[in-house]
Design a protein around this motif. Structure first.
Motif, mmCIF file in Angstrom:
data_model
loop_
_atom_site.group_PDB
_atom_site.id
_atom_site.type_symbol
_atom_site.label_atom_id
_atom_site.label_comp_id
_atom_site.label_asym_id
_atom_site.label_seq_id
_atom_site.Cartn_x
_atom_site.Cartn_y
_atom_site.Cartn_z
ATOM 1 N N CYS A 276 0.912 -1.123 -0.066
ATOM 2 C CA CYS A 276 0.002 -0.218 -0.005
ATOM 3 C C CYS A 276 0.855 1.114 0.060
ATOM 4 N N GLY B 39 2.023 1.731 -3.518
ATOM 5 C CA GLY B 39 1.027 2.161 -4.279
ATOM 6 C C GLY B 39 0.753 3.796 -3.941
ATOM 7 N N GLU B 40 1.063 4.251 -2.743
ATOM 8 C CA GLU B 40 1.045 5.657 -2.406
ATOM 9 C C GLU B 40 2.320 6.380 -3.092
ATOM 10 N N ARG C 57 1.214 6.875 -6.713
ATOM 11 C CA ARG C 57 0.221 7.688 -6.739
ATOM 12 C C ARG C 57 0.932 9.371 -6.921
ATOM 13 N N THR D 252 -1.212 -7.899 -3.064
ATOM 14 C CA THR D 252 -1.114 -6.993 -4.137
ATOM 15 C C THR D 252 -2.734 -6.487 -4.561
ATOM 16 N N ALA E 217 -3.835 -3.980 -2.093
ATOM 17 C CA ALA E 217 -3.076 -2.793 -2.228
ATOM 18 C C ALA E 217 -3.701 -2.069 -3.554
ATOM 19 N N ALA E 218 -4.033 -2.634 -4.757
ATOM 20 C CA ALA E 218 -4.833 -2.225 -5.774
ATOM 21 C C ALA E 218 -6.061 -1.603 -5.433
ATOM 22 N N LEU F 294 -5.425 1.756 -3.480
ATOM 23 C CA LEU F 294 -5.023 2.596 -4.421
ATOM 24 C C LEU F 294 -6.118 3.285 -5.173
ATOM 25 N N ALA G 39 1.801 2.694 -11.215
ATOM 26 C CA ALA G 39 1.692 1.531 -9.972
ATOM 27 C C ALA G 39 1.702 0.345 -11.185
ATOM 28 N N THR H 50 5.395 -0.171 -11.425
ATOM 29 C CA THR H 50 6.120 -0.553 -10.194
ATOM 30 C C THR H 50 5.804 -2.023 -9.935
ATOM 31 N N ALA H 51 4.775 -2.231 -9.939
ATOM 32 C CA ALA H 51 4.181 -3.730 -9.911
ATOM 33 C C ALA H 51 4.867 -4.769 -10.712
#
Length: 829
Positions: free
Chosen positions: A171, A174-175, A178, A205, A208-209, A212, A233, A236-237
């Motif tokens: 998370c 994800g932030e 963003r 994941t 976290a998605a 986000l 995002a 990154t993943a």
């Protein structure tokens, strides 16, 4: 004057509260290391402790094999998939600083540290999402780490706790995506979590998605900013998962080559049971363990009534929690959460994600302002309805409602006091901390006791293991011959725990070819074929080059074992080398009889397999079940046959649950119950000649006994076969961490057979290895060239290629992000 750091204080409080509650709960239950009761239940004792012992050996350079190949278990199995499944968590490395005979304590410390880290990271995430009181973030972070899923289920499956750590970290990643920050650190976090445990990282994941998505929806950014955030995002993943590919792909392909195990259909839990698992001091294996503490639940339930929270944000977070809760109970989304396969054990392994979302919702509720009367009444009403619904569940215990009521009173009192001055705030904090700690301690202690009552358990390292390990070390002759740690096992992974090079092996990735080969030879198993056992048989010992075998008395820790006064013994036998040479002709495929199958693999006839007659105690013949078996029920039976003089009688009855006795010989237990458990072939004693072989069978459950259940072994023929294999076998054998090299007698022709299962990944002389009845084989090389076979787990090369590509993309993403940041201020000026 030092700067006050609320995130550090919140994380420290969360970690301290978590460690205190877990250790206090274990102490109340008198569980290891605070009391005499073992905590090694189920897979913790059978898999995780032995695998961490293997990691200890690997870190200290004392293994038979290495990162790629495990020569200790299953007569030679792939280790990288097991490493990636059980041991690639950064926390696992801590076992190396403990003495090996304190491996149980090492695993306990690793478990508690994972939970404490998850608590601290959740507190950090909460303060990153939105500012607020540090101590409230600390209490909520601890409630996440002390959720029912964590203390009741993941505590004895330590690899799942990596998912508990992964959710707040992902998370955070994800932030960062963003907001366009930490473009290199974010993919590295993703890679670390996916390499630690890809299964729970996949679930984290998804969670976290969803977080986000809500953040993008509630922050009211323009469309371009939203699109850029989503692209960052996804990148990154993708890069992070790519970096983990050298571990991830071998693990994934290892599951494809594994024995299938259980096949279950998902059945949703009853809603009263789901509500009950939200409350303290409840336990059940097939329901979602959603306990979080009454204070956290009250704040989360109050969110929908909290007017200080913007409506868009209020309903987005409440809707997300409700939607994920419903997804746990619906078949298609259940499959999505579990990577499209219903797991063999608990069907609610994603529960920690919902727990994290509830904690975030509680934080959103309290971060804007403390709930007023309207929010408290509304949230309290919802919580009381949940408590009332739980009353229809059988999972509620005498402790549940008193703990729930005490926590509710404490939480309401704290929320009413918190806005009335500094002293009142301190009292409120103490009430919330105390309620959380008290309920979590009670729930931990209750779960500890329930697990011992309901699950199989195993003794921690003690005198039995020390004695066995010393005997194995004293007999070790690897690689001239294998040393079997024994049939009477303490765990299903004894070779990892006490040393040696045995057949026993239990993993989620037990190779299909290993299970099927040992089954064909008369081997036994538990866990529906995933936990194969040692086969105490001189023919298979010869085939697999077992020159020393340790025989232990039955484990007194297991209540089903009869008292056993036999001493530990070490027997030695002449054994062929690991590499032998057979004729050029293809062997006859395995059939139904394990006696004949052993002969095919040995290359010589050594058994007489006579006709049998099975009669019930009343004298009537037993009925047939199909063309090959007798049907048996509860009761006593007599099995008769005729063996040649001076034979050794062996009984093959894989479905028999009971015991067998030859004449006046010892009673030998059989624990078969196909397909879950398969009893191995066992020696009954010496028999034969003019007197018929008479075996008394005691059956405790319904089952079957094969028509060809008796095999009469001729030891002199076996000795001649072993001498022949030694004469034509390798003159020198060298084993490495990733293969084997052997020198053959001059002029050798035919088929070279290596006494190891032909699992995927073996190659010999630069080409894929052949299979000789399930073992590694290759044509004998010309011109007296040594045989050289290497092992590479499937997916290693492809994973390394993907990982290298992701590693190249990582600095590119960092440079691109830095350039955009530099252009941003310039364009603004």
């Amino acid at each position: 004057m030092p700067t006050f750091r609320p995130r550090l204080w919140a994380g420290s409080l969360a970690a301290l509260l978590t460690v205190t509650a877990v250790c206090a709960g274990d102490a109340v239950a008198r569980s290891f290391p605070f009391g005499p009761h073992t905590r090694n239940v189920n897979d913790l004792g059978n898999q995780f402790v032995p695998f961490h012992a293997r990691l200890w050996d690997l870190l200290h350079g004392s293994t038979d094999g290495g990162v790629l190949l495990n020569w200790s278990s299953g007569y030679g199995t792939s280790f990288l998939p097991d490493l990636g499944t059980y041991l690639t968590s950064p926390f696992a490395l801590l076992v190396g600083v403990f003495p090996r005979d304190r491996i149980d304590l090492a695993v306990y410390v690793v478990t508690v540290l994972k939970m404490a880290s998850a608590a601290a990271l959740m507190a950090l995430l909460l303060l990153t999402l939105r500012g607020g009181r540090w101590w409230a973030a600390g209490v909520l972070g601890a409630s996440y780490a002390l959720c029912g899923w964590s203390v009741a289920e993941a505590s004895y499956n330590p690899m799942w706790l990596d998912g508990l750590v992964a959710l707040p970290l992902l998370c955070l990643a994800g932030e960062w995506a963003r907001t366009g920050r930490h473009r290199i650190a974010a993919p590295l976090l993703v890679a670390l979590m996916w390499a630690a445990n890809f299964y729970t990282a996949y679930m984290a994941t998804l969670g976290a998605a969803l977080v986000l998505a809500v953040r993008l929806f509630t922050e009211r950014e323009d469309r371009r900013a939203v699109v850029r955030g989503l692209l960052r995002a996804v990148t990154t993943a993708g890069v992070g998962i790519g970096l983990s590919a050298p571990v991830l792909l071998p693990v994934y392909l290892g599951t494809k080559h594994a024995y299938p195990g259980w096949d279950r259909t998902f059945a949703p839990a009853h809603w009263p049971d789901v509500f009950a698992r939200l409350l303290p001091a409840t336990y059940s294996f097939f329901t979602p363990a959603l306990f979080l503490g009454t204070g956290t639940l009250l704040l989360a339930c109050a969110l929908a009534f909290q007017r200080s929270v913007p409506r868009r944000e209020r309903w987005a977070w409440a809707g997300l929690v409700a939607g994920v809760a419903l997804s746990l109970q619906w078949g298609p989304t259940h499959l999505l959460w579990h990577a499209f396969a219903t797991p063999n054990g608990s069907p609610y392994r994603q529960t920690f994600v919902l727990a994290g979302l509830v904690v975030i919702a509680a934080w959103i509720s309290v971060s804007y302002d403390w709930p007023g009367w309207r929010a408290l009444v509304g949230g309290g009403a919802v919580l009381l309805l949940i408590g009332a619904g739980a009353g229809f569940s059988d999972l509620v215990t005498p402790w549940t409602y008193p703990l729930f009521a005490a926590g509710l009173v404490a939480a309401v009192g704290a929320l009413l006091l918190v806005g009335r001055g500094r002293r009142s705030a301190v009292v409120a904090a103490v009430l919330l901390v105390g309620a959380q700690a008290g309920q979590a301690t009670a729930t931990t202690a209750f779960a500890d006791r329930q697990r011992l009552n309901r699950l199989d358990d195993y003794a921690p390292w003690g005198e039995r293991q020390r004695t066995q390990a010393a005997a194995v070390a004293g007999a070790d002759g690897w690689p001239r011959y294998r040393t079997e740690p024994g049939r009477e096992q303490t765990t299903a992974n004894d070779p990892l725990l006490v040393g040696g090079q045995g057949a026993a092996y239990y993993s989620s990735l037990t190779p299909d070819v290993l299970t099927r080969t040992l089954r064909a030879l008369g081997g036994g198993w538990t866990s529906n074929g995933r936990a194969v056992q040692s086969l105490d048989n001189p023919v298979t010992d010869a085939v697999f080059s077992v020159g020393a075998r340790v025989r232990m008395p039955r484990d007194p820790h297991q209540g089903w074992n009869a008292p056993d006064g036999r001493p530990l013994t070490v027997s030695r036998e002449e054994a062929p080398p690991l590499v032998t040479v057979r004729g050029p002709d293809a062997p006859v495929p395995y059939g139904r009889s394990p006696f004949r199958n052993q002969e095919r693999l040995l290359g010589t006839t050594v058994y007489a397999v006579p006709p049998t007659m099975l009669r019930a105690a009343k004298g009537g013949p037993a009925a047939d079940r199909g063309a090959y078996d007798y049907r048996v029920g509860r009761g006593t039976y007599t099995l008769t046959a005729r063996c040649p003089a001076a034979s050794e009688a062996y009984l093959w009855a894989p479905d028999l649950f009971g015991s067998a006795r030859l004449s006046n010989g010892p009673e030998i237990p059989f624990r078969g119950q196909l397909p879950r458990r398969r009893a191995p072939m066992q020696r009954l004693g010496t028999a034969g000649g003019s007197t018929p072989v008479t075996v008394t069978l005691t059956s405790v459950r319904e089952g079957t006994v094969p028509h060809e259940a008796i095999g009469c072994l001729d030891r002199s023929r076996l000795a001649s076969a072993v001498a022949g294999l030694k004469r034509t076998g390798a003159t020198a054998v060298h084993v490495t961490a990733d293969g084997i090299r052997a020198e053959l007698p001059p002029g050798s022709t035919g088929t070279v057979v290596i006494a190891a299962p032909r699992i995927a990944g073996w190659s010999c002389q630069g080409r894929p290895a052949d299979s000789y009845l399930g073992l590694v084989s290759t044509p004998a090389p010309a011109r007296d060239t040594p045989v050289d076979c290497t092992f590479r787990p499937p997916g290693l090369r492809a994973g390394a290629t993907v990982g290298a590509g992701a590693a190249l993309a990582l600095p590119v993403a960092g440079v691109w992000g830095a350039r955009r940041r530099r252009r941003g201020p310039a364009s603004g000026n």
